[in-house]
Each structure stands twice: as C-alpha cells, then as structure tokens.
Design a protein around this motif. Structure first.
Motif, mmCIF file in Angstrom:
data_model
loop_
_atom_site.group_PDB
_atom_site.id
_atom_site.type_symbol
_atom_site.label_atom_id
_atom_site.label_comp_id
_atom_site.label_asym_id
_atom_site.label_seq_id
_atom_site.Cartn_x
_atom_site.Cartn_y
_atom_site.Cartn_z
ATOM 1 N N ALA A 256 0.829 -1.204 0.000
ATOM 2 C CA ALA A 256 0.000 0.000 0.000
ATOM 3 C C ALA A 256 0.865 1.256 0.000
ATOM 4 O O ALA A 256 0.569 2.238 -0.696
ATOM 5 C CB ALA A 256 -0.929 -0.013 1.213
ATOM 6 N N VAL B 51 2.540 1.766 -3.525
ATOM 7 C CA VAL B 51 1.595 2.251 -4.534
ATOM 8 C C VAL B 51 1.240 3.710 -4.284
ATOM 9 O O VAL B 51 1.089 4.502 -5.221
ATOM 10 C CB VAL B 51 0.319 1.381 -4.547
ATOM 11 C CG1 VAL B 51 -0.714 1.952 -5.512
ATOM 12 C CG2 VAL B 51 0.655 -0.049 -4.936
ATOM 13 N N SER B 52 1.110 4.087 -3.031
ATOM 14 C CA SER B 52 0.683 5.443 -2.689
ATOM 15 C C SER B 52 1.678 6.506 -3.160
ATOM 16 O O SER B 52 1.329 7.676 -3.301
ATOM 17 C CB SER B 52 0.458 5.575 -1.184
ATOM 18 O OG SER B 52 1.676 5.456 -0.477
ATOM 19 N N GLN C 142 0.883 8.874 -7.431
ATOM 20 C CA GLN C 142 -0.435 9.479 -7.223
ATOM 21 C C GLN C 142 -1.406 9.157 -8.352
ATOM 22 O O GLN C 142 -2.594 8.905 -8.111
ATOM 23 C CB GLN C 142 -0.283 10.991 -7.060
ATOM 24 C CG GLN C 142 0.448 11.392 -5.777
ATOM 25 C CD GLN C 142 0.519 12.893 -5.595
ATOM 26 O OE1 GLN C 142 0.195 13.654 -6.487
ATOM 27 N NE2 GLN C 142 0.956 13.319 -4.419
ATOM 28 N N THR D 59 -2.522 5.561 -7.973
ATOM 29 C CA THR D 59 -3.415 5.450 -6.818
ATOM 30 C C THR D 59 -4.808 5.969 -7.155
ATOM 31 O O THR D 59 -5.816 5.322 -6.847
ATOM 32 C CB THR D 59 -2.848 6.240 -5.621
ATOM 33 O OG1 THR D 59 -1.593 5.676 -5.243
ATOM 34 C CG2 THR D 59 -3.785 6.196 -4.436
ATOM 35 N N THR E 107 -6.662 3.575 -9.493
ATOM 36 C CA THR E 107 -7.005 2.345 -8.775
ATOM 37 C C THR E 107 -8.211 2.563 -7.861
ATOM 38 O O THR E 107 -9.134 1.736 -7.810
ATOM 39 C CB THR E 107 -5.807 1.843 -7.942
ATOM 40 O OG1 THR E 107 -4.698 1.583 -8.807
ATOM 41 C CG2 THR E 107 -6.161 0.575 -7.181
ATOM 42 N N THR F 167 -8.112 5.152 0.385
ATOM 43 C CA THR F 167 -6.696 4.777 0.366
ATOM 44 C C THR F 167 -6.548 3.354 -0.170
ATOM 45 O O THR F 167 -7.505 2.576 -0.165
ATOM 46 C CB THR F 167 -6.076 4.827 1.778
ATOM 47 O OG1 THR F 167 -6.677 3.797 2.587
ATOM 48 C CG2 THR F 167 -6.290 6.184 2.437
ATOM 49 N N ILE F 168 -5.352 3.030 -0.604
ATOM 50 C CA ILE F 168 -5.075 1.668 -1.072
ATOM 51 C C ILE F 168 -5.268 0.672 0.061
ATOM 52 O O ILE F 168 -5.801 -0.425 -0.135
ATOM 53 C CB ILE F 168 -3.641 1.574 -1.642
ATOM 54 C CG1 ILE F 168 -3.499 2.453 -2.898
ATOM 55 C CG2 ILE F 168 -3.278 0.120 -1.966
ATOM 56 C CD1 ILE F 168 -4.342 2.010 -4.075
ATOM 57 N N ILE G 295 -4.734 -2.511 -9.369
ATOM 58 C CA ILE G 295 -3.502 -1.733 -9.520
ATOM 59 C C ILE G 295 -2.835 -2.090 -10.848
ATOM 60 O O ILE G 295 -2.386 -1.224 -11.611
ATOM 61 C CB ILE G 295 -2.531 -2.000 -8.346
ATOM 62 C CG1 ILE G 295 -3.118 -1.459 -7.034
ATOM 63 C CG2 ILE G 295 -1.168 -1.357 -8.606
ATOM 64 C CD1 ILE G 295 -2.397 -1.970 -5.788
#
Length: 280
Positions: free
Chosen positions: A41, A44-45, A48, A51, A54, A71-72, A88
């Motif tokens: 998480a 990936v964050s 931007q 994210t 996704t 949030t992821i 993702i």
C-alpha cells in the motif's frame, strides 16, 4: 512483406516503457499470498496517478462496495488483497503504452475489447468457481502482444492492417502472413520480459488454442470471453470478426443459455464505466 525476426521482436520488447516497479512486483507474484500488504500500500501510494485510477476503479459499481474507499489500504481491507492487486495492475498497464503510433490502428477499440474481455472473464470465472482476479488480469492482457507490435513496429503493423482489410481475415492470419509472427508470440515475449507468472503466460500463449494439451483452464476462460466480446460487437469497429470458437473450451464452461444471457448483460453493463476509468 515486413518479416520480423525473433531478435527484432526481443529488441522491441526491451524498448517498451517500463511499468512501475511495484506493478512488476505484483505481476510476478500474482499467485503468492505472503506479501506484506502494508508495504504494498505504501509503495503504490507514492504514485499518485496510479493510486487515483485504482481507487476510482475500486469505488465503481462493478465491484459493489457499500463504502467509499479513500486509500489503497482501505481498498485492500474491503476488497481483499488479490482484487486490489488486480486493479492496480489494470490501472498501470492501460496507461503504459503510447497511443497513435500506428495510423489506422484503433487504440480506443483495442482497450475497449481488452477491458470487456477482462470483465467477461471475471464473470465467467465467478460462475465456474475459478479465481476471478487472475481471470480478469488474463482477459485484460490476452492481446497485449498487439501493442508490442504496434509500438515497436508501427510501419510494419500498418501493412498488417492493410493486408487484413484486403483479405477480410482474422488478426492472427494477417500478422503471420505479413510479419511471420503474431501477437501471441509478442505477448509471450512480453510476459517473459515482465516476469509474468506461469499461469498468466499460459493464458496469453493459448487463448487462441485452448484445446492444446497443457494449455490450462484459464486459457479456455479467456478464449470464450474473447469470442463473446467479439460477438457482442462492443468496440464499435466496422470490421469486427468473431474468431473461431473452440468447442472444447465452450463445452468446458458447462453453462446454459440463461447463464450466457446474464453474462452478456454483465459484460455490457461493466464495460462503459470501467473503460471511462481505465482509459483516462
């Protein structure tokens, strides 16, 4: 004729844009369960755009969440790790290839077909109690070799388009006639370069020949989904052709007419919303 050698194909794969490192990690570990979710998480964050896409997909009606995730980590909590990993990957791959490289090649139609096949594969997998997330990703990537050829050899692929137009043939025949290789060869080369799992490689390699010994059930699912999407004519292309359907794969699905009617409706309903998100 613009014949492509194995060396030229390998070079074009090497020259492709790179996926984010976290996505490469996800693709190579699609069958593993022992990944630290909090680390994923966080990785990936940092991206931007990835994210945002996704999370839009996670909050779409296709995935039926009763809460809005921001949030992821929340997406993983409510959708599960495998589904979030799948989203993702979809968000990254659909934004990876440049558009407009080959005049006459309809990038929008390509992605609409791929997204519809992904949705249809996922719906089929649910009915067959097969892993829906793996089926979705395989459906999305089944024709990815065409983008390898279009991106790496746009002029040569323009000759494929012209040959297909004259002969009114399927893509495989046109590609083999002009290039000496086809999008399956290119897709397998990309799968190896991007370190896809063996299951994903098999699905890409045999989605046109699911009756091949050892092809695997996932190839049969993607094969049928691909045929269904072509038959529904969802891309808007004037020269849409339905590829030959393997009776072995069709029989393996074991579904009745009502189940297929439901499958058609689900695929059509999900396509527009998912396309709007993934093709931005």
């Amino acid at each position: 004729m613009s014949r492509l050698s194995p060396e030229q194909l390998a070079a074009s794969v090497q020259d492709l844009p790179s996926l984010p490192a976290v996505v490469m990690e996800l693709l190579s570990s699609i069958e593993q369960e022992n990944i630290d979710i909090s680390v994923l998480a966080k990785k990936v964050s940092y991206d931007q755009a990835l994210t945002a896409k996704t999370l839009r997909l996670a909050n779409s009606s296709s995935f039926g969440l009763q809460v809005k995730v921001a949030t992821i980590q929340q997406a993983i909590t409510f959708l599960g790790f495998q589904t979030t990993r799948n989203l993702i990957t979809a968000a990254a791959v659909t934004g990876c290839f440049p558009n407009g490289r080959c005049p006459g090649f309809n990038d929008k139609a390509f992605w609409r077909h791929s997204i519809a096949t992904a949705a249809c594969s996922r719906s089929l997998a649910r009915r067959l109690r097969f892993n829906q997330d793996v089926a979705f990703t395989a459906g999305l990537l089944h024709d990815i070799g065409r983008l390898v050829l279009v991106t790496g050899h746009p002029q040569a692929y323009g000759e494929v388009l012209a040959w297909r137009g004259r002969q009114d043939s399927e893509w495989l025949e046109a590609e083999r006639s002009v290039l000496g290789i086809d999008h399956v060869d290119a897709g397998v080369a990309l799968a190896e370069h991007w370190n896809f799992s063996d299951t994903m490689r098999q699905a890409i390699a045999y989605h046109h020949a699911p009756e091949t010994p050892g092809a695997g059930f996932l190839a049969a699912i993607v094969h049928v989904a691909n045929a269904v999407v072509h038959a529904l004519d969802l891309t808007g292309e004037e020269d849409e052709l339905v590829p030959a359907l393997s009776s072995v794969a069709w029989d393996a699905m074991g579904l009745n007419e009502d189940a297929y009617m439901d499958l058609f409706r689900e695929t059509e309903q999900q396509l527009d919303e998912m396309s709007a998100i993934l093709m931005t």
